[in-house]
Design a protein around this motif. Structure first.
Motif, PDB file in Angstrom:
ATOM      1  N   ALA A 299      -7.229  11.371   4.461  1.00  0.00           N
ATOM      2  CA  ALA A 299      -5.778  11.552   4.384  1.00  0.00           C
ATOM      3  C   ALA A 299      -5.386  12.373   3.157  1.00  0.00           C
ATOM      4  O   ALA A 299      -4.453  13.187   3.215  1.00  0.00           O
ATOM      5  CB  ALA A 299      -5.080  10.184   4.346  1.00  0.00           C
ATOM      6  N   LEU A 300      -6.066  12.173   2.034  1.00  0.00           N
ATOM      7  CA  LEU A 300      -5.764  12.921   0.822  1.00  0.00           C
ATOM      8  C   LEU A 300      -5.984  14.419   1.015  1.00  0.00           C
ATOM      9  O   LEU A 300      -5.314  15.255   0.385  1.00  0.00           O
ATOM     10  CB  LEU A 300      -6.632  12.424  -0.338  1.00  0.00           C
ATOM     11  CG  LEU A 300      -6.184  11.104  -0.955  1.00  0.00           C
ATOM     12  CD1 LEU A 300      -7.286  10.529  -1.841  1.00  0.00           C
ATOM     13  CD2 LEU A 300      -4.911  11.277  -1.756  1.00  0.00           C
ATOM     14  N   TYR A 301      -6.920  14.776   1.881  1.00  0.00           N
ATOM     15  CA  TYR A 301      -7.196  16.196   2.157  1.00  0.00           C
ATOM     16  C   TYR A 301      -6.092  16.812   3.023  1.00  0.00           C
ATOM     17  O   TYR A 301      -5.669  17.945   2.783  1.00  0.00           O
ATOM     18  CB  TYR A 301      -8.541  16.339   2.842  1.00  0.00           C
ATOM     19  CG  TYR A 301      -8.890  17.772   3.184  1.00  0.00           C
ATOM     20  CD1 TYR A 301      -9.411  18.624   2.197  1.00  0.00           C
ATOM     21  CD2 TYR A 301      -8.690  18.299   4.463  1.00  0.00           C
ATOM     22  CE1 TYR A 301      -9.722  19.948   2.493  1.00  0.00           C
ATOM     23  CE2 TYR A 301      -8.993  19.604   4.774  1.00  0.00           C
ATOM     24  CZ  TYR A 301      -9.510  20.428   3.793  1.00  0.00           C
ATOM     25  OH  TYR A 301      -9.804  21.742   4.083  1.00  0.00           O
ATOM     26  N   PHE A 302      -5.626  16.034   4.011  1.00  0.00           N
ATOM     27  CA  PHE A 302      -4.698  16.607   4.975  1.00  0.00           C
ATOM     28  C   PHE A 302      -3.223  16.396   4.625  1.00  0.00           C
ATOM     29  O   PHE A 302      -2.344  17.146   5.078  1.00  0.00           O
ATOM     30  CB  PHE A 302      -4.961  16.017   6.369  1.00  0.00           C
ATOM     31  CG  PHE A 302      -6.216  16.540   7.002  1.00  0.00           C
ATOM     32  CD1 PHE A 302      -6.252  17.795   7.576  1.00  0.00           C
ATOM     33  CD2 PHE A 302      -7.371  15.766   7.008  1.00  0.00           C
ATOM     34  CE1 PHE A 302      -7.411  18.291   8.160  1.00  0.00           C
ATOM     35  CE2 PHE A 302      -8.537  16.250   7.588  1.00  0.00           C
ATOM     36  CZ  PHE A 302      -8.558  17.517   8.169  1.00  0.00           C
ATOM     37  N   ILE A 303      -2.921  15.345   3.845  1.00  0.00           N
ATOM     38  CA  ILE A 303      -1.515  15.055   3.551  1.00  0.00           C
ATOM     39  C   ILE A 303      -1.087  15.743   2.249  1.00  0.00           C
ATOM     40  O   ILE A 303      -1.746  15.625   1.241  1.00  0.00           O
ATOM     41  CB  ILE A 303      -1.296  13.528   3.428  1.00  0.00           C
ATOM     42  CG1 ILE A 303      -1.551  12.866   4.779  1.00  0.00           C
ATOM     43  CG2 ILE A 303       0.122  13.219   2.960  1.00  0.00           C
ATOM     44  CD1 ILE A 303      -1.424  11.372   4.777  1.00  0.00           C
TER      45      ILE A 303
ATOM     46  N   ALA B  29       0.832  -1.208   0.000  1.00  0.00           N
ATOM     47  CA  ALA B  29       0.000   0.000   0.000  1.00  0.00           C
ATOM     48  C   ALA B  29       0.867   1.259   0.000  1.00  0.00           C
ATOM     49  O   ALA B  29       0.537   2.250  -0.662  1.00  0.00           O
ATOM     50  CB  ALA B  29      -0.924  -0.002   1.216  1.00  0.00           C
ATOM     51  N   PHE B  30       1.988   1.221   0.710  1.00  0.00           N
ATOM     52  CA  PHE B  30       2.908   2.363   0.743  1.00  0.00           C
ATOM     53  C   PHE B  30       3.541   2.582  -0.631  1.00  0.00           C
ATOM     54  O   PHE B  30       3.667   3.722  -1.092  1.00  0.00           O
ATOM     55  CB  PHE B  30       3.990   2.130   1.791  1.00  0.00           C
ATOM     56  CG  PHE B  30       5.000   3.246   1.868  1.00  0.00           C
ATOM     57  CD1 PHE B  30       4.681   4.450   2.486  1.00  0.00           C
ATOM     58  CD2 PHE B  30       6.259   3.097   1.312  1.00  0.00           C
ATOM     59  CE1 PHE B  30       5.604   5.484   2.536  1.00  0.00           C
ATOM     60  CE2 PHE B  30       7.194   4.123   1.361  1.00  0.00           C
ATOM     61  CZ  PHE B  30       6.862   5.326   1.977  1.00  0.00           C
ATOM     62  N   LEU B  31       3.926   1.496  -1.291  1.00  0.00           N
ATOM     63  CA  LEU B  31       4.519   1.604  -2.617  1.00  0.00           C
ATOM     64  C   LEU B  31       3.519   2.165  -3.631  1.00  0.00           C
ATOM     65  O   LEU B  31       3.890   2.910  -4.545  1.00  0.00           O
ATOM     66  CB  LEU B  31       5.023   0.233  -3.094  1.00  0.00           C
ATOM     67  CG  LEU B  31       6.220  -0.349  -2.334  1.00  0.00           C
ATOM     68  CD1 LEU B  31       6.505  -1.769  -2.799  1.00  0.00           C
ATOM     69  CD2 LEU B  31       7.464   0.535  -2.526  1.00  0.00           C
ATOM     70  N   LEU B  32       2.249   1.810  -3.454  1.00  0.00           N
ATOM     71  CA  LEU B  32       1.221   2.285  -4.372  1.00  0.00           C
ATOM     72  C   LEU B  32       0.777   3.712  -4.068  1.00  0.00           C
ATOM     73  O   LEU B  32       0.586   4.520  -4.992  1.00  0.00           O
ATOM     74  CB  LEU B  32      -0.005   1.358  -4.309  1.00  0.00           C
ATOM     75  CG  LEU B  32       0.141  -0.040  -4.900  1.00  0.00           C
ATOM     76  CD1 LEU B  32      -1.092  -0.875  -4.580  1.00  0.00           C
ATOM     77  CD2 LEU B  32       0.347   0.032  -6.413  1.00  0.00           C
ATOM     78  N   GLY B  33       0.589   4.006  -2.797  1.00  0.00           N
ATOM     79  CA  GLY B  33      -0.030   5.284  -2.438  1.00  0.00           C
ATOM     80  C   GLY B  33       0.656   6.072  -1.362  1.00  0.00           C
ATOM     81  O   GLY B  33       0.042   6.970  -0.759  1.00  0.00           O
ATOM     82  N   ASP B  34       1.929   5.754  -1.077  1.00  0.00           N
ATOM     83  CA  ASP B  34       2.691   6.487  -0.062  1.00  0.00           C
ATOM     84  C   ASP B  34       1.945   6.427   1.290  1.00  0.00           C
ATOM     85  O   ASP B  34       1.328   5.409   1.603  1.00  0.00           O
ATOM     86  CB  ASP B  34       2.913   7.919  -0.536  1.00  0.00           C
ATOM     87  CG  ASP B  34       4.130   8.571   0.106  1.00  0.00           C
ATOM     88  OD1 ASP B  34       5.045   7.844   0.544  1.00  0.00           O
ATOM     89  OD2 ASP B  34       4.168   9.803   0.153  1.00  0.00           O
TER      90      ASP B  34
END
Length: 260
Positions: free
Chosen positions: A256-260, A200-205
């Motif tokens: 997370a997409l909003y805050f990161i 998941a990290f490799l795909l979407g950090d």
């Protein structure tokens, strides 16, 4: 229960078991069958198998957006429909059955009886509508951020949610769900979850990691609700966990997409 005595002389094969698990959970024309005992020995690998399903769903979404020029909402509905179709609506009855069991008043035995009943009540229908609607809304919001890899993450994370519930539950015997619960232990769960988090990290950090965390939270909630209402868990509970886990993965990623 169907007679599977023809599996008595079968030797354990990891490849055959994985393909059997994929045959069990999708409508893909693999047609590889094995005993339930051997198939569930690799339950911890289930999230990895659904990476492939997530990739197919992401391609479906990409084609809808980029080639068919459909809007985000229409695409979200198509992606959700694709996921339900390719998995043979495998867990939707679990959502309705568990909801009916939770909604009825009485002791665990009565609640389990309602959950296992073939009829569906208003609570089950309403819960399925809410879970489906919120999942589509989550996919729509995800596409607003053009985070299409989130489709892959939420699908594999849905199975991590299922494993979380299996780990935290005691099996209701007999039933197919009991085999999955018995084969899920702390060691294989930890290995599976760490590897899924890495993917998941490799795909979407960091957003991908948050998505897996959301699925774990969803699995924990379903396990807690099941324990409080039924004491034991079956396949319906695991099915609910899968669908709620996908929803929570989407919810956490959108935030997370909003805050990161």
């Amino acid at each position: 229960m169907e007679d599977d005595s023809y599996f008595d002389d079968e030797e354990f094969s990891p490849i055959r078991s994985l393909l059997g698990l994929l045959t069990f959970s999708t409508i893909l024309p693999i047609n590889v069958y094995t005993s339930i005992e051997y198939m569930t020995k690799l339950t911890w690998c289930w999230p990895f198998l659904h990476i492939f399903i997530g990739i197919l769903a992401a391609i479906c979404g990409y084609v809808s957006l980029e080639f068919l020029h459909l809007n985000g909402f229409f695409t979200a509905v198509i992606v959700y429909a694709f996921l339900m179709l390719i998995t043979g609506y495998n867990h939707l009855d679990g959502v309705m059955d568990m909801a009916d069991g939770v909604m009825v008043h009485g002791d665990p035995e009565r609640k389990i009886g309602v959950m296992k009943d073939s009829s569906v009540g208003a609570g089950g229908v309403a819960t399925l509508f809410l879970v489906a609607s919120l999942t589509i809304a989550g996919l729509y919001n995800l596409l607003d951020y053009n985070f299409i890899v989130g489709i892959i993450i939420c699908e594999m994370a849905a199975k991590t949610s299922l494993l979380t519930t299996a780990l935290l539950s005691k099996p209701l015997v007999p039933g197919i769900g009991s085999y999955f619960i018995k084969e899920t232990n702390g060691v294989n769960y930890l290995i599976s979850t760490i590897l899924i988090a890495c993917i998941a990290f490799l795909l979407g950090d960091l957003v991908g990691i948050v998505g897996v965390l959301g699925a774990i939270v969803g699995g924990f909630i379903i396990a807690t609700v099941a324990k409080r209402n039924f004491v034991l868990a079956n396949g319906d509970v695991l099915g609910m966990s899968n669908e709620v886990g996908r929803l929570f993965a989407l919810l956490f990623m959108v935030i997370a997409l909003y805050f990161i």
